[in-house]
Design a protein around this motif. Structure first.
Motif, PDB file in Angstrom:
ATOM      1  N   UNK A  78       0.836  -1.208   0.000  1.00  0.00           N
ATOM      2  CA  UNK A  78       0.000   0.000   0.000  1.00  0.00           C
ATOM      3  C   UNK A  78       0.871   1.259   0.000  1.00  0.00           C
ATOM      4  N   UNK A  79       1.957   1.272   0.755  1.00  0.00           N
ATOM      5  CA  UNK A  79       2.854   2.434   0.780  1.00  0.00           C
ATOM      6  C   UNK A  79       3.549   2.606  -0.570  1.00  0.00           C
ATOM      7  N   UNK A  80       3.953   1.500  -1.191  1.00  0.00           N
ATOM      8  CA  UNK A  80       4.558   1.591  -2.525  1.00  0.00           C
ATOM      9  C   UNK A  80       3.534   2.121  -3.532  1.00  0.00           C
ATOM     10  N   UNK A  81       2.268   1.723  -3.381  1.00  0.00           N
ATOM     11  CA  UNK A  81       1.220   2.217  -4.254  1.00  0.00           C
ATOM     12  C   UNK A  81       1.021   3.720  -4.047  1.00  0.00           C
ATOM     13  N   UNK A  82       1.036   4.167  -2.788  1.00  0.00           N
ATOM     14  CA  UNK A  82       0.937   5.597  -2.510  1.00  0.00           C
ATOM     15  C   UNK A  82       2.097   6.341  -3.178  1.00  0.00           C
TER      16      UNK A  82
END
Length: 172
Positions: A78-82
């Protein structure tokens, strides 16, 4: 036990073993594919202030109401997606007397989410059911699989509590 029954049992056991080895090999390969190889990954192997077990935090530049603060994103999907949405500037509003929230341009992935953890003051999190980001200025509720901690912002609680606007950019 007849020879035919024994032969069937051995064949089934061998097939199960092959499937188990294949599944193990696939899971090892998939975790290797999830490890990013970007230049924005921090060279430090230190854990995030939230006690997260995710390694390789990503350096980011965060500005709250015009004032730059130290921050990192963890290495969760999720952080990489952000990070793919950066740079991102969002207006914040108060929610429940514990956090400031904002809506990113789209929902983030929740695939392969890490174990839930209770958010702490300074944590940047993603609330999956609503698709919003949350910046906690007080310790949050107990751990929930719906709330994914994405990283941590090193700012005092008063600054976070009054935050009106946040800009998140990849560190150069």
């Amino acid at each position: 036990m007849t020879t035919s029954t024994l032969r069937r049992a051995l064949t089934a056991t061998a097939a199960a073993g092959v499937l188990l080895l294949a599944a193990t090999a696939c899971s090892d390969d998939s975790s290797a594919e999830q490890t990013p190889s970007t230049t924005s990954a921090a060279s430090s192997a230190s854990a995030s202030p939230t006690g997260s077990d995710r390694s390789t935090p990503m350096d980011t530049r965060v500005t709250i109401d015009g004032q730059e603060v130290e921050a990192t994103l963890n290495d969760s999907p999720a952080a990489r997606d952000l990070a793919t949405l950066l740079p991102l500037t969002l207006d914040l509003k108060d929610f429940h007397g514990t956090e400031r929230i904002a809506d990113p341009p789209r929902k983030l992935t929740t695939d392969n989410a890490p174990e839930p953890q209770a958010p702490k003051t300074g944590d940047l999190a993603y609330y999956a059911p609503w698709g919003n980001l949350a910046l906690f200025y007080q310790d949050g509720p107990s751990a929930s699989s719906d709330l994914l901690v994405l990283g941590h912002i090193d700012a005092d609680a008063d600054q976070l509590a009054g935050a009106q606007r946040i800009t998140i950019e990849a560190a150069s």
